[in-house]
Design an enzyme around this catalytic site. Structure first.
Site, PDB file in Angstrom:
ATOM      1  N   LYS A 171       0.842  12.524  -3.718  1.00 37.65           N
ATOM      2  CA  LYS A 171      -0.107  11.656  -3.009  1.00 37.65           C
ATOM      3  C   LYS A 171       0.040  10.196  -3.403  1.00 37.65           C
ATOM      4  O   LYS A 171       0.438   9.886  -4.517  1.00 37.65           O
ATOM      5  CB  LYS A 171      -1.541  12.137  -3.217  1.00 37.65           C
TER       6      LYS A 171
ATOM      7  N   LYS B  50      -2.621  14.461 -14.420  1.00 34.73           N
ATOM      8  CA  LYS B  50      -2.714  13.183 -15.136  1.00 34.73           C
ATOM      9  C   LYS B  50      -2.374  13.357 -16.614  1.00 34.73           C
ATOM     10  O   LYS B  50      -1.824  12.451 -17.237  1.00 34.73           O
ATOM     11  CB  LYS B  50      -4.088  12.550 -14.959  1.00 34.73           C
TER      12      LYS B  50
ATOM     13  N   LYS C 166      -3.213   4.905  -6.975  1.00 34.58           N
ATOM     14  CA  LYS C 166      -3.275   3.609  -7.650  1.00 34.58           C
ATOM     15  C   LYS C 166      -2.517   3.665  -8.967  1.00 34.58           C
ATOM     16  O   LYS C 166      -1.971   2.674  -9.418  1.00 34.58           O
ATOM     17  CB  LYS C 166      -4.735   3.245  -7.940  1.00 34.58           C
TER      18      LYS C 166
HETATM   19  P1  ATP Z   1      -5.968   7.023  -9.477  1.00 32.68           P
HETATM   20  O1  ATP Z   1      -4.504   7.260  -9.324  1.00 32.68           O
HETATM   21  O2  ATP Z   1      -6.318   5.989 -10.512  1.00 32.68           O
HETATM   22  O3  ATP Z   1      -6.755   8.309  -9.625  1.00 32.68           O
HETATM   23  P2  ATP Z   1      -6.506   7.013  -6.679  1.00 32.68           P
HETATM   24  O4  ATP Z   1      -5.531   6.349  -5.813  1.00 32.68           O
HETATM   25  O5  ATP Z   1      -6.472   8.509  -6.753  1.00 32.68           O
HETATM   26  O6  ATP Z   1      -6.430   6.355  -8.120  1.00 32.68           O
HETATM   27  P3  ATP Z   1      -9.396   7.077  -6.735  1.00 32.68           P
HETATM   28  O7  ATP Z   1     -10.193   5.888  -7.143  1.00 32.68           O
HETATM   29  O8  ATP Z   1      -9.196   8.159  -7.753  1.00 32.68           O
HETATM   30  O9  ATP Z   1      -7.970   6.559  -6.223  1.00 32.68           O
HETATM   31  O10 ATP Z   1     -10.012   7.733  -5.421  1.00 32.68           O
HETATM   32  C1  ATP Z   1     -10.873   7.032  -4.530  1.00 32.68           C
HETATM   33  C2  ATP Z   1     -11.028   7.793  -3.234  1.00 32.68           C
HETATM   34  O11 ATP Z   1      -9.784   7.735  -2.496  1.00 32.68           O
HETATM   35  C3  ATP Z   1     -11.343   9.264  -3.398  1.00 32.68           C
HETATM   36  O12 ATP Z   1     -12.258   9.645  -2.381  1.00 32.68           O
HETATM   37  C4  ATP Z   1     -10.023   9.955  -3.182  1.00 32.68           C
HETATM   38  O13 ATP Z   1     -10.179  11.277  -2.711  1.00 32.68           O
HETATM   39  C5  ATP Z   1      -9.391   9.062  -2.129  1.00 32.68           C
HETATM   40  N1  ATP Z   1      -7.919   9.099  -2.185  1.00 32.68           N
HETATM   41  C6  ATP Z   1      -7.161   8.761  -3.252  1.00 32.68           C
HETATM   42  N2  ATP Z   1      -5.859   8.886  -2.955  1.00 32.68           N
HETATM   43  C7  ATP Z   1      -5.796   9.318  -1.658  1.00 32.68           C
HETATM   44  C8  ATP Z   1      -4.722   9.632  -0.779  1.00 32.68           C
HETATM   45  N3  ATP Z   1      -3.460   9.520  -1.165  1.00 32.68           N
HETATM   46  N4  ATP Z   1      -5.014  10.030   0.485  1.00 32.68           N
HETATM   47  C9  ATP Z   1      -6.304  10.134   0.891  1.00 32.68           C
HETATM   48  N5  ATP Z   1      -7.367   9.867   0.097  1.00 32.68           N
HETATM   49  C10 ATP Z   1      -7.123   9.459  -1.167  1.00 32.68           C
HETATM   50 MG    MG Z   2      -7.720   9.548  -8.151  1.00 31.93          MG
END
Ligand code: ATP
Ligand code: MG
Length: 336
Positions: free
Chosen positions: A199, A113, A202
């Site tokens: 991955k 990040k 968001k």
């Molecule tokens: P950001 O990019 O803002 O970090 P994010 O998509 O990683 O957002 P988070 O809110 O950080 O989402 O994570 C919420 C939950 O979703 C966590 O348990 C994380 O491990 C899971 N998660 C996030 N992205 C994935 C993915 N691509 N596949 C499976 N699990 C995920």
């Molecule tokens: Mg995340």
């Protein structure tokens, strides 16, 4: 015997995508009746990268409503907003002072990040895992169901707890409880639609890289039609040369409820055009009831407010007790 406790959360950095659903929330829903669950909307984490103050409150409601729409049941689970329970910030400070800086500099998510932030990396981004440790440790959580990307942060949480216990507790009377990760293999790492090696996130600037739970059917279809594929004939799992193919087949497997074996046979001779239609269809069907329920909940703001109010009260009762225990162990003069 009392049920074991579960804690997990999602940041209101946008709305939920299929990775969040398949890697985290779907698992929360599946296990919730066996545990005493606390699911928070981690809005303090959301400002570790630049955020929009105009949308933060709305995004917080959205995530809470999506928890409910995905099947989180208040009979088993408490839903609350992290910033409503000030113990999260306070324990973070205490843990900050016993966490070696080089433990944080090693964190993969920080490195990834930070690269995207250029010159603007905040102390908060580096400190993100300590805040996450505070979230978990405040609730004496036994289990933390998350996606694969959070594994390193959970290991760090355990290391921090061990350090606190070694320094300020005893074997008979540990200060903090050591949590165990709960990472389900299937769906633990859903990849981006535009790059099968990173991955789904968001915070990816391209909305085409993910399927959001609230995307309307036409958009789901468009994103799947345009997603990255390869020119190889026939579709196969587990080929390291074909990360996109593996990801899309995995999505289809989980969303359709079929076994990997069944999908391998069904899709063996398929072309991308045919497969993409199939994947779009099953995705739309899985999202439809979630979207309907979401609309219902968001139309009833008073109901959502009352859930979050009650959630805060329940969460505060547990969190404040742990905070007091830690402050006592550290030798603080109690409030007079
Ligand atoms: P950001 O990019 O803002 O970090 P994010 O998509 O990683 O957002 P988070 O809110 O950080 O989402 O994570 C919420 C939950 O979703 C966590 O348990 C994380 O491990 C899971 N998660 C996030 N992205 C994935 C993915 N691509 N596949 C499976 N699990 C995920
Ligand atoms: Mg995340």
């Amino acid at each position: 015997m009392a049920k074991q406790r579960v804690l997990s959360g999602v940041q209101p950095t946008g709305n939920l995508h299929l990775g969040n659903y398949l890697g985290a929330i779907r698992n929360w829903v599946e296990i919730q009746s066996n545990y005493d669950n606390y699911f928070c909307v981690v809005d303090l984490h959301a400002i570790t990268v630049p955020h929009n103050p105009k949308t933060l409150a709305h995004d917080t409601y959205t995530i809470a409503a999506l928890y409910l729409a995905c099947g989180i049941d208040l009979q088993y689970s408490t839903i609350f907003v992290q910033s409503h329970v000030s113990a999260h910030s306070e324990l973070t400070w205490l843990l900050n002072c016993i966490t070696p800086l080089n433990w944080l500099e090693r964190m993969i998510q920080f490195k990834e990040k930070a690269v995207k932030q250029g010159e603007n990396v905040s102390v908060g981004l580096l400190d993100y895992p300590v805040l996450m440790a505070a979230d978990i440790l405040l609730y004496d959580a036994d289990r933390v169901p998350v996606g694969e990307d959070q594994k390193q942060h959970l290991e760090l949480t355990r290391d921090i707890a061990i350090r606190v216990n070694d320094k300020y507790g005893s074997k008979e009377k540990p200060v903090l409880k050591l949590p165990e990760p709960l990472i389900r293999q299937e769906g633990a790492r859903i990849m981006s639609l535009t790059d099968g090696t990173s991955k789904m996130s968001k915070s990816d600037p391209s909305d085409m890289s993910r399927i959001n739970l609230l995307d309307p059917p036409e958009l789901v279809e468009k994103k799947i039609k345009r997603c990255k594929t390869d020119p190889i004939k026939g579709l196969t799992f587990d080929d390291p040369e074909r990360p996109e193919c593996n990801n899309l087949l995995t999505l289809y497997t989980i969303l359709s409820g079929k076994t990997k074996q069944e999908v391998a046979v069904e899709c063996r001779d398929m072309g991308w055009g045919q497969f993409k239609l199939l994947l779009a269809e099953v995705t739309i069907e899985v999202l439809r009831p979630i979207q309907d329920k979401y609309k219902e909940i968001m139309d009833n703001r008073d109901y959502l407010d009352s859930i979050l109010r009650e959630g805060r009260q329940k969460a505060e009762a547990v969190a404040n007790k742990t905070l007091e225990r830690v402050k006592n162990a550290l030798g603080y003069l109690p409030p007079l």
